[in-house]
Design a protein around this motif. Structure first.
Motif, PDB file in Angstrom:
ATOM      1  N   ARG A 376       0.832  -1.207   0.000  1.00 25.43           N
ATOM      2  CA  ARG A 376       0.000   0.000   0.000  1.00 25.43           C
ATOM      3  C   ARG A 376       0.864   1.254   0.000  1.00 25.43           C
ATOM      4  NH1 ARG A 376      -4.310  -2.507   4.314  1.00 25.43           N
ATOM      5  NH2 ARG A 376      -6.155  -2.478   2.945  1.00 25.43           N
ATOM      6  N   THR A 377       0.232   2.348  -0.334  1.00 26.91           N
ATOM      7  CA  THR A 377       0.965   3.616  -0.386  1.00 26.91           C
ATOM      8  C   THR A 377       1.494   4.022   0.977  1.00 26.91           C
ATOM      9  OG1 THR A 377      -1.170   4.750  -0.186  1.00 26.91           O
ATOM     10  CG2 THR A 377      -0.265   4.500  -2.402  1.00 26.91           C
ATOM     11  N   ASP A 378       0.901   3.488   2.067  1.00 29.24           N
ATOM     12  CA  ASP A 378       1.398   3.809   3.410  1.00 29.24           C
ATOM     13  C   ASP A 378       2.506   2.861   3.847  1.00 29.24           C
ATOM     14  OD1 ASP A 378       0.109   1.429   3.942  1.00 29.24           O
ATOM     15  OD2 ASP A 378      -1.405   2.287   5.278  1.00 29.24           O
ATOM     16  N   GLY A 379       2.929   1.962   2.956  1.00 30.09           N
ATOM     17  CA  GLY A 379       4.019   1.043   3.253  1.00 30.09           C
ATOM     18  C   GLY A 379       3.586  -0.300   3.793  1.00 30.09           C
ATOM     19  N   ASN A 380       2.343  -0.424   4.225  1.00 31.83           N
ATOM     20  CA  ASN A 380       1.862  -1.704   4.736  1.00 31.83           C
ATOM     21  C   ASN A 380       1.636  -2.690   3.591  1.00 31.83           C
ATOM     22  OD1 ASN A 380       1.771  -0.945   7.493  1.00 31.83           O
ATOM     23  ND2 ASN A 380      -0.160   0.146   7.134  1.00 31.83           N
ATOM     24  N   THR A 381       1.712  -3.975   3.911  1.00 31.74           N
ATOM     25  CA  THR A 381       1.522  -5.010   2.904  1.00 31.74           C
ATOM     26  C   THR A 381       0.364  -5.933   3.281  1.00 31.74           C
ATOM     27  OG1 THR A 381       3.109  -6.515   3.955  1.00 31.74           O
ATOM     28  CG2 THR A 381       3.966  -5.003   2.281  1.00 31.74           C
ATOM     29  N   VAL A 382      -0.251  -6.482   2.273  1.00 26.18           N
ATOM     30  CA  VAL A 382      -1.330  -7.464   2.445  1.00 26.18           C
ATOM     31  C   VAL A 382      -1.031  -8.626   1.493  1.00 26.18           C
ATOM     32  CG1 VAL A 382      -3.806  -7.929   2.352  1.00 26.18           C
ATOM     33  CG2 VAL A 382      -2.985  -5.624   2.939  1.00 26.18           C
ATOM     34  N   THR A 383      -1.100  -9.842   2.015  1.00 26.41           N
ATOM     35  CA  THR A 383      -0.787 -11.022   1.205  1.00 26.41           C
ATOM     36  C   THR A 383      -1.910 -12.047   1.293  1.00 26.41           C
ATOM     37  OG1 THR A 383       1.593 -10.736   1.582  1.00 26.41           O
ATOM     38  CG2 THR A 383       0.861 -12.901   0.816  1.00 26.41           C
ATOM     39  N   VAL A 384      -2.297 -12.602   0.146  1.00 18.49           N
ATOM     40  CA  VAL A 384      -3.254 -13.710   0.112  1.00 18.49           C
ATOM     41  C   VAL A 384      -2.710 -14.776  -0.833  1.00 18.49           C
ATOM     42  CG1 VAL A 384      -5.261 -12.249   0.595  1.00 18.49           C
ATOM     43  CG2 VAL A 384      -4.609 -12.700  -1.773  1.00 18.49           C
ATOM     44  N   GLN A 385      -3.052 -16.013  -0.566  1.00 12.24           N
ATOM     45  CA  GLN A 385      -2.626 -17.108  -1.442  1.00 12.24           C
ATOM     46  C   GLN A 385      -3.819 -18.016  -1.731  1.00 12.24           C
ATOM     47  OE1 GLN A 385       1.127 -19.027  -0.634  1.00 12.24           O
ATOM     48  NE2 GLN A 385       0.407 -21.011  -1.379  1.00 12.24           N
ATOM     49  N   VAL A 386      -3.945 -18.427  -2.987  1.00 10.30           N
ATOM     50  CA  VAL A 386      -5.040 -19.307  -3.394  1.00 10.30           C
ATOM     51  C   VAL A 386      -4.454 -20.522  -4.101  1.00 10.30           C
ATOM     52  CG1 VAL A 386      -7.127 -19.540  -4.784  1.00 10.30           C
ATOM     53  CG2 VAL A 386      -6.631 -17.366  -3.637  1.00 10.30           C
ATOM     54  N   ASP A 387      -4.668 -21.688  -3.521  1.00 10.74           N
ATOM     55  CA  ASP A 387      -4.220 -22.937  -4.132  1.00 10.74           C
ATOM     56  C   ASP A 387      -5.348 -23.633  -4.892  1.00 10.74           C
ATOM     57  OD1 ASP A 387      -1.549 -22.776  -3.115  1.00 10.74           O
ATOM     58  OD2 ASP A 387      -2.312 -23.392  -1.150  1.00 10.74           O
ATOM     59  N   ASP A 388      -6.573 -23.481  -4.405  1.00  3.41           N
ATOM     60  CA  ASP A 388      -7.730 -24.130  -5.014  1.00  3.41           C
ATOM     61  C   ASP A 388      -8.775 -23.070  -5.351  1.00  3.41           C
ATOM     62  OD1 ASP A 388      -7.021 -27.050  -4.704  1.00  3.41           O
ATOM     63  OD2 ASP A 388      -6.919 -26.421  -2.613  1.00  3.41           O
ATOM     64  N   ALA A 389      -8.899 -22.766  -6.631  1.00  3.47           N
ATOM     65  CA  ALA A 389      -9.854 -21.747  -7.064  1.00  3.47           C
ATOM     66  C   ALA A 389     -11.284 -22.254  -6.915  1.00  3.47           C
ATOM     67  CB  ALA A 389      -9.590 -21.363  -8.515  1.00  3.47           C
ATOM     68  N   LYS A 390     -12.223 -21.346  -6.838  1.00  4.72           N
ATOM     69  CA  LYS A 390     -13.640 -21.702  -6.787  1.00  4.72           C
ATOM     70  C   LYS A 390     -13.997 -22.538  -8.010  1.00  4.72           C
ATOM     71  CE  LYS A 390     -17.906 -21.414  -5.228  1.00  4.72           C
ATOM     72  NZ  LYS A 390     -18.314 -22.066  -3.965  1.00  4.72           N
ATOM     73  N   GLY A 391     -14.635 -23.695  -7.762  1.00  3.57           N
ATOM     74  CA  GLY A 391     -15.008 -24.583  -8.846  1.00  3.57           C
ATOM     75  C   GLY A 391     -14.053 -25.728  -9.066  1.00  3.57           C
ATOM     76  N   SER A 392     -12.877 -25.673  -8.437  1.00  7.15           N
ATOM     77  CA  SER A 392     -11.899 -26.753  -8.571  1.00  7.15           C
ATOM     78  C   SER A 392     -12.297 -27.921  -7.685  1.00  7.15           C
ATOM     79  CB  SER A 392     -10.505 -26.258  -8.189  1.00  7.15           C
ATOM     80  OG  SER A 392     -10.447 -25.941  -6.801  1.00  7.15           O
ATOM     81  N   LEU A 393     -11.615 -29.049  -7.847  1.00  9.02           N
ATOM     82  CA  LEU A 393     -11.924 -30.224  -7.038  1.00  9.02           C
ATOM     83  C   LEU A 393     -11.688 -29.952  -5.558  1.00  9.02           C
ATOM     84  CD1 LEU A 393     -10.432 -33.102  -9.242  1.00  9.02           C
ATOM     85  CD2 LEU A 393     -12.791 -32.265  -9.152  1.00  9.02           C
ATOM     86  N   GLY A 394     -10.721 -29.081  -5.253  1.00  8.16           N
ATOM     87  CA  GLY A 394     -10.436 -28.748  -3.861  1.00  8.16           C
ATOM     88  C   GLY A 394     -11.353 -27.696  -3.288  1.00  8.16           C
ATOM     89  N   ASN A 395     -12.127 -27.051  -4.132  1.00  7.72           N
ATOM     90  CA  ASN A 395     -13.053 -25.997  -3.702  1.00  7.72           C
ATOM     91  C   ASN A 395     -14.256 -26.016  -4.631  1.00  7.72           C
ATOM     92  OD1 ASN A 395     -14.227 -23.716  -2.572  1.00  7.72           O
ATOM     93  ND2 ASN A 395     -12.784 -22.276  -3.501  1.00  7.72           N
ATOM     94  N   PRO A 396     -15.032 -27.116  -4.608  1.00  2.00           N
ATOM     95  CA  PRO A 396     -16.045 -27.358  -5.645  1.00  2.00           C
ATOM     96  C   PRO A 396     -17.243 -26.426  -5.570  1.00  2.00           C
ATOM     97  CG  PRO A 396     -16.194 -29.030  -3.931  1.00  2.00           C
ATOM     98  CD  PRO A 396     -14.961 -28.220  -3.624  1.00  2.00           C
TER      99      PRO A 396
END
Length: 448
Positions: A376-396
């Motif tokens: 972000r412009t204020d220097g803070n960071t945000v992180t997200v990770q997605v291994d199984d997208a919506k609709g995949s076998l892991g997230n049906p």
């Protein structure tokens, strides 16, 4: 015994009643998803052109061009419907090669089933057998097939389309062997399809059509090579530098290697993890105006793909990770409405894409995994990770999810009440002619 002979004996003798209930039930879900995507896709420019050209060819009225209502020869309907279903990037996928079962296999099966006045159960059984053929061949030839520049959906899909059509035409084992050989003679499909044109949309059309043609020719007595898969100049050698026949035939008659994933977003499947990540960032309160830098980390399997930071048309936008990530974060959606030629140059999307980078991270757990890191412009960071997208076998997607997707896609095409009737007909496995009649009920609604 040639592989084609073993496969033909299996697919012509297995009964609909003996097919496993779980994958057969999945075919109902696949059919509903197919109809929604194809009807919506018929309203695209590529779907419209394919439909008009096939209708213009004339011929015996055997099967319906979805979204138009006109009846044409089954081979023409299979072609047009396959193009439509591949035109909004929301067709189903598998979890290995990310190919699409619906455009080649279901298009061929539905057109042949309507022509032969087949039952709903016969249609589902033909779909499952076709999907199994397609999956077995993909497992036996990938990733080499894809690495050589061939598109798995049409290249393997023509064999699935052939098996599906052959079952509905009630071919015997010898005839199906010939049909598989004739399918190999017509196999095609190149990965040279990305760019501003409609090139990608056509790939499954010939596969669906050629599968029906192969079955018809074999039924009439035209013979084909039984060594089409493992022969010295057969499909495996030509398309993949070889074929693993053990994998092709593994557990034949005991296991059905078909697993179907569905798309929640109107973009190429490997991009969906990034879209889900962008939607998560939006839910966390991240806005485009406060982003200084956004880095998308991808697994090496897909890192070099989809890096178009300046798509010129919506066709390019649907295979652009930067665009899809940006539009999902800003609009909170990545549906057909987000992909149009008049949106690709939106200043807010262009500005956000300018702040993005794509980098490779081999530590990610899956080939399609994505990690999004926002500074972000204020220097803070945000992180997200997605291994199984919506609709995949892991997230049906649930049945309710798929029905909602279907209703949303066909709302501009069908009159009020028709979507619910089609959902009911698919759920109850109604006769094919009843299902087609429901789909055609409002196809002239918008003057198409």
């Amino acid at each position: 015994m040639p592989a084609a002979t073993e496969l033909a004996k299996h697919f012509t003798t297995v009964s609909a009643e003996s097919l496993p209930e779980a994958p057969l039930s999945e075919m109902r879900r696949l059919l509903l998803d197919y109809l929604g995507v194809a009807l919506s896709g018929s309203r695209t420019e590529s779907g419209r052109i394919a439909g008009e050209v096939m209708i213009g060819l004339g011929g015996v009225p055997q099967a319906t061009v979805l979204g138009r209502g006109d009846k044409v020869p089954a081979v023409h309907a299979a072609f047009a419907n396959a193009v439509s279903e591949h035109s909004i990037e929301m067709d189903d996928v598998d979890d290995l090669a990310l190919f699409h079962h619906g455009p080649p296999v279901v298009s061929a099966a539905l057109a042949t089933a309507e022509w032969t006045n087949s039952s709903g159960h016969e249609l589902l059984a033909a779909m499952l057998c076709g999907c199994e053929m397609m999956n077995r061949l993909s497992l036996a030839t990938n990733p080499a097939l894809r690495d050589r520049g061939y598109h798995t959906t049409p290249a393997c899909g023509v064999f699935g389309a052939t098996v599906a059509a052959s079952r509905l035409l009630r071919l015997d084992a010898d005839q199906l062997v010939s049909a598989l050989g004739l399918a190999g003679a017509q196999a095609s499909g190149l990965m040279e399809m990305y760019g501003p044109s409609m090139q990608k949309r056509i790939n499954p059309g010939p596969a669906a059509r050629n599968g029906v043609v192969a079955a018809m020719l074999a039924q009439a007595g035209f013979t084909g090579a039984d060594t089409v898969f493992e022969g010295e100049r057969g499909f495996g050698q030509a398309f993949a530098g070889g074929i693993d026949v053990d994998v092709l035939l593994e557990d034949l008659g005991a296991e059905v290697p078909v697993a179907v994933e569905y798309k929640a977003y109107s973009a190429a499947r490997p991009i969906h993890n990034a879209i889900d990540g962008a939607l998560q960032l939006k839910q966390l309160g991240v806005t485009a105006s406060e982003i200084e830098r956004l880095v998308v980390f991808r697994h090496p399997d897909w890192s070099e793909y989809h890096r178009n930071f300046a798509p010129a048309t919506y066709h390019e936008a649907q295979v652009s990770l930067p665009y899809s990530t940006a539009v999902a974060l800003i609009d909170g959606a990545a549906l057909p409405a987000q992909y149009s030629d008049d949106q690709v140059r939106r200043p807010d999307l262009v500005a956000l894409m300018g702040k993005m980078r794509v980098e490779t991270d081999p530590s990610l757990s899956r080939g399609v995994s994505c990690r999004l890191e926002v500074t972000r412009t204020d220097g803070n960071t945000v992180t997200v990770q997605v291994d199984d997208a919506k609709g995949s076998l892991g997230n049906p997607m649930t049945d309710a999810d798929l029905e909602a997707k279907f209703t949303r896609l066909v709302a501009p095409v069908l009159p009020k009440g028709a979507p619910e009737e089609i959902v009911r007909a698919v759920r109850e496995v109604s006769p094919v002619d009843e299902l087609i009649a429901l789909c055609a009920a409002g196809e002239a609604r918008d003057g198409a």
